[in-house]
Design a protein around this motif. Sequence first.
Motif, PDB file in Angstrom:
ATOM      1  N   THR A 133       6.890  -0.178   2.433  1.00 26.01           N
ATOM      2  CA  THR A 133       6.520  -0.093   1.054  1.00 26.01           C
ATOM      3  C   THR A 133       7.970   0.237   0.135  1.00 26.01           C
ATOM      4  OG1 THR A 133       4.373   0.852   1.604  1.00 26.01           O
ATOM      5  CG2 THR A 133       5.201   1.487  -0.502  1.00 26.01           C
ATOM      6  N   ASN A 134       8.977   0.884   0.894  1.00 27.11           N
ATOM      7  CA  ASN A 134      10.079   1.579   0.245  1.00 27.11           C
ATOM      8  C   ASN A 134      10.978   0.263   0.096  1.00 27.11           C
ATOM      9  OD1 ASN A 134       9.334   4.343   0.406  1.00 27.11           O
ATOM     10  ND2 ASN A 134       9.708   4.215   2.516  1.00 27.11           N
ATOM     11  N   THR A 135      11.080  -0.398   0.655  1.00 22.83           N
ATOM     12  CA  THR A 135      12.134  -1.552   0.617  1.00 22.83           C
ATOM     13  C   THR A 135      11.512  -2.920   0.111  1.00 22.83           C
ATOM     14  OG1 THR A 135      11.794  -2.359   2.911  1.00 22.83           O
ATOM     15  CG2 THR A 135      13.372  -0.541   2.443  1.00 22.83           C
ATOM     16  N   THR A 136      10.348  -2.932   0.228  1.00 24.13           N
ATOM     17  CA  THR A 136       9.330  -4.168  -0.130  1.00 24.13           C
ATOM     18  C   THR A 136       9.963  -5.401   0.586  1.00 24.13           C
ATOM     19  OG1 THR A 136      11.010  -4.884  -1.913  1.00 24.13           O
ATOM     20  CG2 THR A 136       9.021  -3.345  -2.624  1.00 24.13           C
ATOM     21  N   GLN A 137       9.883  -5.123   2.013  1.00 26.58           N
ATOM     22  CA  GLN A 137      10.627  -6.091   2.861  1.00 26.58           C
ATOM     23  C   GLN A 137       9.410  -6.328   3.942  1.00 26.58           C
ATOM     24  OE1 GLN A 137      13.232  -8.304   2.413  1.00 26.58           O
ATOM     25  NE2 GLN A 137      13.424  -7.280   0.486  1.00 26.58           N
ATOM     26  N   VAL A 138       9.230  -7.549   4.360  1.00 27.01           N
ATOM     27  CA  VAL A 138       8.301  -7.600   5.437  1.00 27.01           C
ATOM     28  C   VAL A 138       9.022  -7.543   6.836  1.00 27.01           C
ATOM     29  CG1 VAL A 138       7.287  -9.750   6.797  1.00 27.01           C
ATOM     30  CG2 VAL A 138       7.277  -9.702   4.115  1.00 27.01           C
ATOM     31  N   VAL A 139       8.215  -6.454   7.323  1.00 28.95           N
ATOM     32  CA  VAL A 139       8.820  -6.035   8.869  1.00 28.95           C
ATOM     33  C   VAL A 139       8.233  -6.696   9.938  1.00 28.95           C
ATOM     34  CG1 VAL A 139       9.531  -3.885   8.066  1.00 28.95           C
ATOM     35  CG2 VAL A 139       7.244  -4.034   8.911  1.00 28.95           C
ATOM     36  N   MET A 140       6.813  -7.274   9.750  1.00 26.37           N
ATOM     37  CA  MET A 140       6.305  -8.049  10.827  1.00 26.37           C
ATOM     38  C   MET A 140       5.455  -9.161  10.317  1.00 26.37           C
ATOM     39  SD  MET A 140       4.262  -6.238  13.937  1.00 26.37           S
ATOM     40  CE  MET A 140       5.976  -5.127  14.360  1.00 26.37           C
ATOM     41  N   ASN A 141       5.240  -9.953  11.130  1.00 27.32           N
ATOM     42  CA  ASN A 141       4.524 -11.465  10.695  1.00 27.32           C
ATOM     43  C   ASN A 141       3.719 -12.060  11.830  1.00 27.32           C
ATOM     44  OD1 ASN A 141       4.451 -14.450  10.324  1.00 27.32           O
ATOM     45  ND2 ASN A 141       4.400 -13.818   8.250  1.00 27.32           N
ATOM     46  N   PHE A 142       2.460 -12.118  11.372  1.00 27.98           N
ATOM     47  CA  PHE A 142       1.616 -12.805  12.183  1.00 27.98           C
ATOM     48  C   PHE A 142       1.115 -14.268  11.831  1.00 27.98           C
ATOM     49  CE2 PHE A 142       1.093  -8.205  12.860  1.00 27.98           C
ATOM     50  CZ  PHE A 142       1.331  -7.954  14.342  1.00 27.98           C
ATOM     51  N   LYS A 143       1.058 -15.137  12.760  1.00 26.18           N
ATOM     52  CA  LYS A 143       0.735 -16.517  12.288  1.00 26.18           C
ATOM     53  C   LYS A 143      -0.604 -16.881  12.864  1.00 26.18           C
ATOM     54  CE  LYS A 143       1.249 -20.843  11.085  1.00 26.18           C
ATOM     55  NZ  LYS A 143      -0.133 -21.415  11.225  1.00 26.18           N
ATOM     56  N   MET A 144      -1.885 -16.923  11.884  1.00 28.77           N
ATOM     57  CA  MET A 144      -2.953 -17.033  12.425  1.00 28.77           C
ATOM     58  C   MET A 144      -3.261 -18.566  12.315  1.00 28.77           C
ATOM     59  SD  MET A 144      -3.343 -13.743  12.540  1.00 28.77           S
ATOM     60  CE  MET A 144      -5.078 -13.863  12.947  1.00 28.77           C
ATOM     61  N   PRO A 145      -4.544 -18.805  12.947  1.00 23.11           N
ATOM     62  CA  PRO A 145      -4.877 -20.415  13.049  1.00 23.11           C
ATOM     63  C   PRO A 145      -5.600 -20.794  11.929  1.00 23.11           C
ATOM     64  CG  PRO A 145      -6.358 -18.814  14.263  1.00 23.11           C
ATOM     65  CD  PRO A 145      -5.325 -18.013  13.733  1.00 23.11           C
ATOM     66  N   GLY A 146      -5.824 -20.299  10.728  1.00 25.03           N
ATOM     67  CA  GLY A 146      -6.208 -20.688   9.735  1.00 25.03           C
ATOM     68  C   GLY A 146      -6.296 -19.596   8.538  1.00 25.03           C
ATOM     69  N   LYS A 147      -6.868 -19.877   7.460  1.00 22.84           N
ATOM     70  CA  LYS A 147      -7.010 -18.973   6.249  1.00 22.84           C
ATOM     71  C   LYS A 147      -7.276 -17.651   6.535  1.00 22.84           C
ATOM     72  CE  LYS A 147      -7.988 -22.575   2.642  1.00 22.84           C
ATOM     73  NZ  LYS A 147      -9.002 -22.939   1.805  1.00 22.84           N
ATOM     74  N   VAL A 148      -6.763 -16.665   6.205  1.00 23.77           N
ATOM     75  CA  VAL A 148      -7.103 -15.262   6.381  1.00 23.77           C
ATOM     76  C   VAL A 148      -8.026 -14.801   5.292  1.00 23.77           C
ATOM     77  CG1 VAL A 148      -6.273 -12.816   6.905  1.00 23.77           C
ATOM     78  CG2 VAL A 148      -5.039 -14.684   7.577  1.00 23.77           C
ATOM     79  N   TYR A 149      -9.474 -14.342   5.843  1.00 22.44           N
ATOM     80  CA  TYR A 149     -10.092 -13.741   4.812  1.00 22.44           C
ATOM     81  C   TYR A 149     -10.415 -12.583   4.558  1.00 22.44           C
ATOM     82  CZ  TYR A 149     -12.650 -18.538   5.290  1.00 22.44           C
ATOM     83  OH  TYR A 149     -12.916 -19.951   5.013  1.00 22.44           O
ATOM     84  N   ARG A 150     -10.134 -11.852   5.715  1.00 22.26           N
ATOM     85  CA  ARG A 150     -10.302 -10.241   5.792  1.00 22.26           C
ATOM     86  C   ARG A 150      -9.359  -9.833   6.806  1.00 22.26           C
ATOM     87  NH1 ARG A 150     -11.092  -8.463   0.917  1.00 22.26           N
ATOM     88  NH2 ARG A 150     -13.140  -9.449   0.761  1.00 22.26           N
ATOM     89  N   THR A 151      -8.706  -8.677   6.482  1.00 19.43           N
ATOM     90  CA  THR A 151      -8.077  -7.746   7.331  1.00 19.43           C
ATOM     91  C   THR A 151      -8.649  -6.136   7.286  1.00 19.43           C
ATOM     92  OG1 THR A 151      -6.100  -7.050   5.903  1.00 19.43           O
ATOM     93  CG2 THR A 151      -5.897  -9.164   7.409  1.00 19.43           C
ATOM     94  N   ALA A 152      -8.329  -5.540   8.421  1.00 21.37           N
ATOM     95  CA  ALA A 152      -9.019  -4.016   8.499  1.00 21.37           C
ATOM     96  C   ALA A 152      -8.294  -3.450   9.384  1.00 21.37           C
ATOM     97  CB  ALA A 152     -10.492  -4.136   8.686  1.00 21.37           C
ATOM     98  N   MET A 153      -7.972  -2.127   9.358  1.00 18.96           N
ATOM     99  CA  MET A 153      -7.454  -1.092  10.376  1.00 18.96           C
ATOM    100  C   MET A 153      -8.292  -0.144  10.476  1.00 18.96           C
ATOM    101  SD  MET A 153      -3.008  -1.294  10.123  1.00 18.96           S
ATOM    102  CE  MET A 153      -3.223  -0.544  11.622  1.00 18.96           C
ATOM    103  N   SER A 154      -8.615   0.827  11.429  1.00 23.49           N
ATOM    104  CA  SER A 154      -9.297   1.843  11.845  1.00 23.49           C
ATOM    105  C   SER A 154      -8.632   3.043  11.163  1.00 23.49           C
ATOM    106  CB  SER A 154      -9.377   1.876  13.142  1.00 23.49           C
ATOM    107  OG  SER A 154     -10.477   3.074  13.687  1.00 23.49           O
ATOM    108  N   SER A 155      -9.458   3.849  10.498  1.00 25.96           N
ATOM    109  CA  SER A 155      -8.919   5.058   9.982  1.00 25.96           C
ATOM    110  C   SER A 155      -9.049   6.110  10.992  1.00 25.96           C
ATOM    111  CB  SER A 155      -9.745   5.637   8.711  1.00 25.96           C
ATOM    112  OG  SER A 155     -11.067   5.636   8.969  1.00 25.96           O
ATOM    113  N   LEU A 156      -9.643   5.981  11.930  1.00 26.47           N
ATOM    114  CA  LEU A 156      -9.584   7.111  12.938  1.00 26.47           C
ATOM    115  C   LEU A 156      -8.710   6.750  14.202  1.00 26.47           C
ATOM    116  CD1 LEU A 156     -13.711   7.001  13.422  1.00 26.47           C
ATOM    117  CD2 LEU A 156     -12.252   8.399  12.078  1.00 26.47           C
ATOM    118  N   ALA A 157      -8.174   5.613  14.440  1.00 24.47           N
ATOM    119  CA  ALA A 157      -7.360   5.104  15.579  1.00 24.47           C
ATOM    120  C   ALA A 157      -6.165   6.242  15.613  1.00 24.47           C
ATOM    121  CB  ALA A 157      -6.977   3.945  15.385  1.00 24.47           C
TER     122      ALA A 157
END
Length: 486
Positions: A133-157
């Motif tokens: 967020t501070n530098t607005t740079q991509v720090v990691m990239n994941f190549k998926m097999p198709g269009k990405v519809y939705r992503t989620a992360m656990s708030s409890l993890a």
Amino acid sequence: MWKEIGDRERGILRPKSFTTRIKSNRIRTLQISNHKDIVSPHRASINSLQVDLTEGRYLLSGAADASAAVYDVQRATDYEAGGLIAKHKCLFVVDKQHEHGHKYAISSAIWYPVDTGLFITGSHDHHINVWDTNTTQVVMNFKMPGKVYRTAMSSLATTHMLIAAGTEDVQVRLCDIASGAFSHTLSGHRGNKKFIKNNQSYRMLPIYNIEESCLAFKYNIAFFMVDGVMTVEWSTSSEWVLVTGGCDGAIRFWDIRRAGCFLVLDQSHSQLGRRPTIPEHSATNKALTSKSLSSGQNLNAKPRAQQRKLANGNGTKQSPVGRMPAKGSLRQRLHPGMLSSLDRATAHYGAVTGLKATEDGMYLLSAGSDSRLRLWDVESGCNTLVNFETVRLQAGKPIQLATSQDSDLVFVPCMTAVKAFDVWSGNTSQTFRGHYEYVNSCWFSSQEQELYTGGNDKQILVWSPSRLIADEMDEGPAQDRDNWSD
């Protein structure tokens, strides 16, 4: 409100009850804000909205023009109308012009749950980007097999940093930020489904042959392919449980510590019970057979030590769980999510387009392209049969649901409006109309007691409690006040 304050001062009302009652009253008086305006930089439909979970201050939006923006909803950047209208312009925006920006529509934009220093975007260009967020740079990239519809992360993890991704592929993939690789691939959803649209009705059928195009031309029916997993949602009671909704109409529960899903929701399995599949005469014959077998076993009883030996697995007899036949192919593990009779259960007649877990994690709300909204009991996996009033939902893309802080209300994008339903009765509490085109996403801020909605009209609207609006409008400028008193 003054009655609640008086009860609180006299000790009749507990502090938590007082807070809950005040918040509930404020939520039920939401209306479009005339003192706060979010200036959207997007030039296409807004697909995702989220306020950060740490400070409740920064709003993140993702749009179909491949841009993502961040706004400060607590501190305005400009004022208009003599200071009565606060303008909130974006703090920064990343778009196609960025060196590592997305090339196609951003379908999902979420904050890193424990820190505003990172945010994640998923796009139709088959990539998931992790941004600083501070530098607005991509720090990691994941190549998926198709269009990405939705992503989620656990708030409890607390022990993992996994991004769950639903894509065009029927397999759900978990991306590990710590290692930069895929840690899990969850297989279970099926594809090869097709939607048939005739005027305003939708239904889902398997693909049979190409001759149906003649029917489409004759009866003005539109065919379009939808495949994969449209929505993913982490449990709000366990950091290990993931819920996914696919285009096959199935909702599956996964424990990422083990193989296979452990629960598949069935819309016909309700709290009122399910119609028995075994006829009564078959049950009677089964009981008679069991009695005859038990009598035969008494005549040819084996020593207890030998029975124990067989039960421990040293012989040919095994326990019911994980039982495998002596000949033929191996069976799958016998748990609810893998049984052949339950593996093809469906929660909706169309694709599952939205999922939202309640705050306590005991219930799950689901929306489908069949224009149905359902409430599920997570522990039993039953359909609670809450009859939500008539809704009309989008069929071709995922929608983002939101719930109030106490999970008494669910906010659902219904074409050009947003409807608030009572979760437990299904009655419509409010209808929010302000967008000119379809609404795709909504997010409720428990800290600000505000609702944010985004749609195809490229606008982000703010819905605030009406009492706050009335208070600010009644104040007026200082020079209009009476100055005769001492």
